[in-house]
Design a protein around this motif. Structure first.
Motif, PDB file in Angstrom:
ATOM      1  N   TYR A  42      44.078  33.269  53.979  1.00 20.90           N
ATOM      2  CA  TYR A  42      44.899  34.465  54.055  1.00 20.90           C
ATOM      3  C   TYR A  42      46.152  34.397  53.182  1.00 20.90           C
ATOM      4  CZ  TYR A  42      42.032  35.235  58.202  1.00 20.90           C
ATOM      5  OH  TYR A  42      40.969  35.409  59.052  1.00 20.90           O
ATOM      6  N   THR A  43      46.594  33.187  52.840  1.00 17.39           N
ATOM      7  CA  THR A  43      47.913  33.012  52.229  1.00 17.39           C
ATOM      8  C   THR A  43      47.866  32.575  50.778  1.00 17.39           C
ATOM      9  OG1 THR A  43      47.951  30.725  53.018  1.00 17.39           O
ATOM     10  CG2 THR A  43      48.917  32.399  54.456  1.00 17.39           C
ATOM     11  N   THR A  44      46.699  32.466  50.203  1.00 12.57           N
ATOM     12  CA  THR A  44      46.566  32.010  48.817  1.00 12.57           C
ATOM     13  C   THR A  44      46.701  33.186  47.852  1.00 12.57           C
ATOM     14  OG1 THR A  44      44.183  32.206  49.137  1.00 12.57           O
ATOM     15  CG2 THR A  44      45.133  30.016  49.375  1.00 12.57           C
ATOM     16  N   PRO A  45      46.933  32.925  46.571  1.00  8.91           N
ATOM     17  CA  PRO A  45      47.079  34.016  45.599  1.00  8.91           C
ATOM     18  C   PRO A  45      45.875  34.946  45.550  1.00  8.91           C
ATOM     19  CG  PRO A  45      47.865  31.970  44.657  1.00  8.91           C
ATOM     20  CD  PRO A  45      47.229  31.612  45.966  1.00  8.91           C
ATOM     21  N   VAL A  46      44.681  34.416  45.773  1.00  7.98           N
ATOM     22  CA  VAL A  46      43.478  35.238  45.876  1.00  7.98           C
ATOM     23  C   VAL A  46      42.759  34.844  47.155  1.00  7.98           C
ATOM     24  CG1 VAL A  46      43.200  35.559  43.396  1.00  7.98           C
ATOM     25  CG2 VAL A  46      42.123  33.592  44.501  1.00  7.98           C
ATOM     26  N   ARG A  47      41.984  35.765  47.692  1.00  7.03           N
ATOM     27  CA  ARG A  47      41.204  35.491  48.893  1.00  7.03           C
ATOM     28  C   ARG A  47      39.897  34.802  48.501  1.00  7.03           C
ATOM     29  NH1 ARG A  47      42.571  38.570  53.269  1.00  7.03           N
ATOM     30  NH2 ARG A  47      41.134  37.174  54.384  1.00  7.03           N
ATOM     31  N   ARG A  48      38.964  34.759  49.416  1.00  5.77           N
ATOM     32  CA  ARG A  48      37.711  34.071  49.139  1.00  5.77           C
ATOM     33  C   ARG A  48      36.932  34.784  48.034  1.00  5.77           C
ATOM     34  NH1 ARG A  48      33.908  31.567  53.804  1.00  5.77           N
ATOM     35  NH2 ARG A  48      35.991  31.422  54.730  1.00  5.77           N
ATOM     36  N   LEU A  49      36.461  34.017  47.082  1.00  7.31           N
ATOM     37  CA  LEU A  49      35.773  34.576  45.918  1.00  7.31           C
ATOM     38  C   LEU A  49      34.269  34.379  46.027  1.00  7.31           C
ATOM     39  CD1 LEU A  49      38.132  33.166  43.159  1.00  7.31           C
ATOM     40  CD2 LEU A  49      38.248  35.396  44.258  1.00  7.31           C
ATOM     41  N   ASP A  50      33.539  35.191  45.313  1.00  5.79           N
ATOM     42  CA  ASP A  50      32.101  34.996  45.177  1.00  5.79           C
ATOM     43  C   ASP A  50      31.906  33.995  44.042  1.00  5.79           C
ATOM     44  OD1 ASP A  50      29.393  35.092  44.609  1.00  5.79           O
ATOM     45  OD2 ASP A  50      29.212  37.239  44.993  1.00  5.79           O
ATOM     46  N   GLU A  51      31.776  32.727  44.399  1.00  5.88           N
ATOM     47  CA  GLU A  51      31.756  31.673  43.395  1.00  5.88           C
ATOM     48  C   GLU A  51      30.500  31.732  42.525  1.00  5.88           C
ATOM     49  OE1 GLU A  51      32.471  27.975  45.365  1.00  5.88           O
ATOM     50  OE2 GLU A  51      34.271  28.710  46.367  1.00  5.88           O
ATOM     51  N   VAL A  52      29.387  32.157  43.103  1.00  7.03           N
ATOM     52  CA  VAL A  52      28.148  32.267  42.319  1.00  7.03           C
ATOM     53  C   VAL A  52      28.299  33.362  41.267  1.00  7.03           C
ATOM     54  CG1 VAL A  52      25.689  32.786  42.399  1.00  7.03           C
ATOM     55  CG2 VAL A  52      26.734  31.386  44.202  1.00  7.03           C
ATOM     56  N   ALA A  53      28.821  34.516  41.699  1.00  5.20           N
ATOM     57  CA  ALA A  53      29.006  35.612  40.749  1.00  5.20           C
ATOM     58  C   ALA A  53      30.037  35.253  39.685  1.00  5.20           C
ATOM     59  CB  ALA A  53      29.445  36.872  41.502  1.00  5.20           C
ATOM     60  N   ALA A  54      31.087  34.534  40.081  1.00  5.11           N
ATOM     61  CA  ALA A  54      32.118  34.146  39.122  1.00  5.11           C
ATOM     62  C   ALA A  54      31.553  33.237  38.040  1.00  5.11           C
ATOM     63  CB  ALA A  54      33.269  33.459  39.842  1.00  5.11           C
ATOM     64  N   ALA A  55      30.612  32.376  38.421  1.00  4.29           N
ATOM     65  CA  ALA A  55      30.007  31.468  37.444  1.00  4.29           C
ATOM     66  C   ALA A  55      29.017  32.191  36.538  1.00  4.29           C
ATOM     67  CB  ALA A  55      29.317  30.320  38.170  1.00  4.29           C
ATOM     68  N   LYS A  56      28.277  33.137  37.126  1.00  2.00           N
ATOM     69  CA  LYS A  56      27.238  33.811  36.354  1.00  2.00           C
ATOM     70  C   LYS A  56      27.786  34.993  35.562  1.00  2.00           C
ATOM     71  CE  LYS A  56      23.245  32.551  39.200  1.00  2.00           C
ATOM     72  NZ  LYS A  56      22.096  33.058  39.986  1.00  2.00           N
ATOM     73  N   ARG A  57      28.804  35.687  36.114  1.00  6.63           N
ATOM     74  CA  ARG A  57      29.348  36.871  35.439  1.00  6.63           C
ATOM     75  C   ARG A  57      30.862  36.770  35.375  1.00  6.63           C
ATOM     76  NH1 ARG A  57      25.657  38.758  39.062  1.00  6.63           N
ATOM     77  NH2 ARG A  57      27.270  39.526  40.483  1.00  6.63           N
ATOM     78  N   PRO A  58      31.378  35.845  34.591  1.00  5.16           N
ATOM     79  CA  PRO A  58      32.832  35.674  34.521  1.00  5.16           C
ATOM     80  C   PRO A  58      33.506  36.902  33.897  1.00  5.16           C
ATOM     81  CG  PRO A  58      31.757  34.394  32.804  1.00  5.16           C
ATOM     82  CD  PRO A  58      30.674  34.914  33.694  1.00  5.16           C
ATOM     83  N   VAL A  59      34.685  37.232  34.426  1.00  5.07           N
ATOM     84  CA  VAL A  59      35.475  38.327  33.893  1.00  5.07           C
ATOM     85  C   VAL A  59      36.554  37.704  32.999  1.00  5.07           C
ATOM     86  CG1 VAL A  59      36.970  40.283  34.417  1.00  5.07           C
ATOM     87  CG2 VAL A  59      35.035  39.756  35.894  1.00  5.07           C
ATOM     88  N   ILE A  60      36.437  37.947  31.701  1.00  7.75           N
ATOM     89  CA  ILE A  60      37.338  37.308  30.734  1.00  7.75           C
ATOM     90  C   ILE A  60      38.097  38.380  29.993  1.00  7.75           C
ATOM     91  CG2 ILE A  60      37.483  35.818  28.703  1.00  7.75           C
ATOM     92  CD1 ILE A  60      34.846  34.541  29.625  1.00  7.75           C
ATOM     93  N   GLN A  61      39.421  38.259  29.978  1.00  7.61           N
ATOM     94  CA  GLN A  61      40.263  39.167  29.219  1.00  7.61           C
ATOM     95  C   GLN A  61      40.756  38.474  27.957  1.00  7.61           C
ATOM     96  OE1 GLN A  61      43.261  40.423  32.148  1.00  7.61           O
ATOM     97  NE2 GLN A  61      42.536  42.503  31.821  1.00  7.61           N
ATOM     98  N   GLN A  62      40.703  39.186  26.855  1.00 15.26           N
ATOM     99  CA  GLN A  62      41.207  38.623  25.602  1.00 15.26           C
ATOM    100  C   GLN A  62      42.034  39.688  24.894  1.00 15.26           C
ATOM    101  OE1 GLN A  62      38.227  36.911  23.079  1.00 15.26           O
ATOM    102  NE2 GLN A  62      39.611  36.574  21.392  1.00 15.26           N
ATOM    103  N   ALA A  63      43.223  39.295  24.505  1.00 10.50           N
ATOM    104  CA  ALA A  63      44.084  40.231  23.780  1.00 10.50           C
ATOM    105  C   ALA A  63      43.517  40.487  22.385  1.00 10.50           C
ATOM    106  CB  ALA A  63      45.503  39.677  23.694  1.00 10.50           C
ATOM    107  N   LEU A  64      43.481  41.735  21.993  1.00  9.29           N
ATOM    108  CA  LEU A  64      42.958  42.091  20.669  1.00  9.29           C
ATOM    109  C   LEU A  64      44.074  42.200  19.660  1.00  9.29           C
ATOM    110  CD1 LEU A  64      40.358  44.782  21.788  1.00  9.29           C
ATOM    111  CD2 LEU A  64      39.957  42.372  21.255  1.00  9.29           C
TER     112      LEU A  64
END
Length: 508
Positions: free
Chosen positions: A486-508
């Motif tokens: 409850y107190t961390t910067p992010v809550r529980r993540l979908d670790e499988v989805a994070a590994a398979k479909r990472p969300v990556i931001q890159q400045a253009l």
């Protein structure tokens, strides 16, 4: 407190609201024209840029860089660092990883200009101090392991493993033998089978007996003329010292194979017993675990290897050697060597820290560190039993342990309807990093705890209290742990989805 009001349940510590805000990239901060630093006017004659850098290598457009002030820059990266759990801010009992304190004195030694600014292409004649430090570190590791020959080149424990298996393969090939099997217990680190595969050999799994050691009948049945090596760590990943180690060595050597020591758990025995005296032919060291090189974060590591006389000709080249006149050099002429494993000779800063650690403690201090690690683990185990934790989280094997222990969360899952993962996530709300979970694989709902020698009794008591409180909480409302943290910067993540479909931001 109830979860309905959106606040963390009782006992939850945690991060400030600012740390729970969505992070922004440094490119999303600042404004045009802001600067953290302005270069002074050049005080050297102007030069023709065409002569300095051909046009084909020059940018056509200026790079897009963030425009921020120095306070913004500092706050950005300090803020990001605070979003991670780290050893400097809390208890980190990550089993098998030995997350112990890194003395700041050793950091200062590594930061000295003569160490930190030494170029890897420096002529050895002008790097005699560094070569002497490396040579002396080799000697210290040889004494600690009980094996006379050491190479510092491998970059991590897994890299040291690969070197060891490749040397084993070269040893058998020079003898005209085509052995293709490597034995490893089912408690082995995941890097062991990966290493065997990378070396082009076949892994054969050994069973664990009821006492938590190598199943001797299974070993006798599988030890044959096709076996090149047995990879073993002692104490093993269950935190138990295998009492049959001398008999294991006799069986392995009896079929002409080598015995390889995975040094991941050396922190329990350094200064007390030596792998070479147990019968091992090859040892790798994790300088970032047992010898306090900072651990984790993807930074540089070090996995030196030590060998017996018969394996020494196959060590990677070059080796740091001392000439007859007392000077030092890198010896490249080694006809039976498996060759160079990396571009340069290891990560030198790791060597400085490890050598400083060994020198500051001495032989007696290394033994004291091992004894304290074992004492802390058994103290914490006893405190958990006194708290009634063993009913839900019993010790998987044995009654005592070495430097770490493995609990089974199977009774907790059945009786309280919370899994080991739920329990681990809830620990974060109490200010503790979770232990290793679901390893080793042979323990159902495994929870692997290593307190290390650098934690105080008060810290261990607080951890035991938190474990007991989470279990008591789950007895009345298992949904609290199931939805943690409850107190961390992010809550529980979908670790499988994070590994398979990472969300990556890159400045253009």
């Amino acid at each position: 407190m109830s979860r309905a009001n959106g606040r963390p349940p009782a006992g939850a510590g945690g991060h400030s609201p600012l740390q729970r805000e969505r992070a922004r990239t440094i490119f999303q901060k600042g404004a045009p024209g802001r600067r953290a630093f302005e270069c002074p006017p050049p005080d050297v004659p102007a030069a023709d840029r065409d002569e300095l850098l051909p046009e084909r290598f020059r940018r056509r457009h200026p790079p897009r860089l963030p425009e921020v002030s120095e306070p913004e820059l500092v706050r950005h990266y300090v803020g990001l660092s605070k979003r991670n759990f780290d050893l400097d801010s809390g208890f980190y009992p990550l089993g098998s990883c030995t997350m112990k304190h890194n003395p700041r004195l050793h950091e200062r030694a590594a930061a000295l200009a003569g160490h930190a600014r030494l170029h890897p292409l420096q002529d050895p004649e002008r790097a005699q101090g560094a070569l002497e430090l490396m040579w002396r570190l080799q000697g210290a590791l040889a004494e600690i392991s009980g094996l006379p020959h050491v190479c510092l080149q491998p970059s991590a424990g897994s890299h040291g493993e690969l070197a060891g298996v490749l040397m084993t393969r070269a040893y058998h090939e020079e003898r005209g033998e085509q052995r293709h099997k490597v034995l490893a217990p089912d408690t082995a680190h995941g890097t062991n089978p990966a290493t065997v595969t990378m070396a082009g050999l076949e892994l054969v799994k050994l069973a664990t007996d009821a006492a938590g050691g190598v199943d001797m009948d299974d070993l006798r049945a599988k030890a044959d003329a096709d076996v090149a090596c047995l990879m073993l760590t002692n104490p093993n990943t269950l935190g138990l010292f295998d009492q049959n180690i001398e008999e294991i060595a006799r069986i392995v050597h009896g079929v002409g194979a080598t015995l390889y020591y995975d040094g991941a758990n050396l922190n329990a025995v350094m200064g007390l017993s030596r792998p070479g005296d147990m019968g091992f032919d090859i040892v790798h060291f994790n300088l970032h675990k047992s010898f306090t090189q900072p651990h984790g974060g993807g930074g540089p590591g070090a996995g030196p290897i030590a060998t017996s006389e018969r394996i020494a000709p196959f060590l990677p080249r070059p080796l740091v050697v001392r000439r007859d006149d007392g000077s030092f050099e890198l010896e490249h002429e080694r006809p039976s060597s498996i060759g160079r494993l990396r571009g340069f000779h290891g990560n030198y800063g790791c060597f400085v820290r490890a050598y400083a650690y060994i020198c500051s403690l001495g032989a007696d201090g290394l033994r004291d560190a091992s004894e304290a690690a074992v004492l802390n683990a058994n103290y914490l185990l006893a405190r958990l039993r006194r708290k009634g934790v063993a009913e839900y989280l019993p010790l998987a094997y044995g009654t005592l342990c070495m430097h770490e222990f493995v609990l089974s969360g199977a009774p907790m899952k059945r009786a309280l309807q919370i899994k080991t993962l739920d329990f681990a996530k809830r620990l974060l709300d109490f200010g503790f990093h979770p232990p290793t979970v679901y390893f080793p694989l042979l323990v159902e709902e495994a929870l692997m705890v290593e307190p290390t020698e650098t934690e105080t009794r008060e810290t261990l008591d607080a951890f035991a209290d938190a474990v007991a409180e989470i279990l008591a909480e789950a007895a009345t409302d298992p949904g609290v742990a199931a939805a943690a943290p409850y107190t961390t910067p992010v809550r529980r993540l979908d670790e499988v989805a994070a590994a398979k479909r990472p969300v990556i931001q890159q400045a253009l």
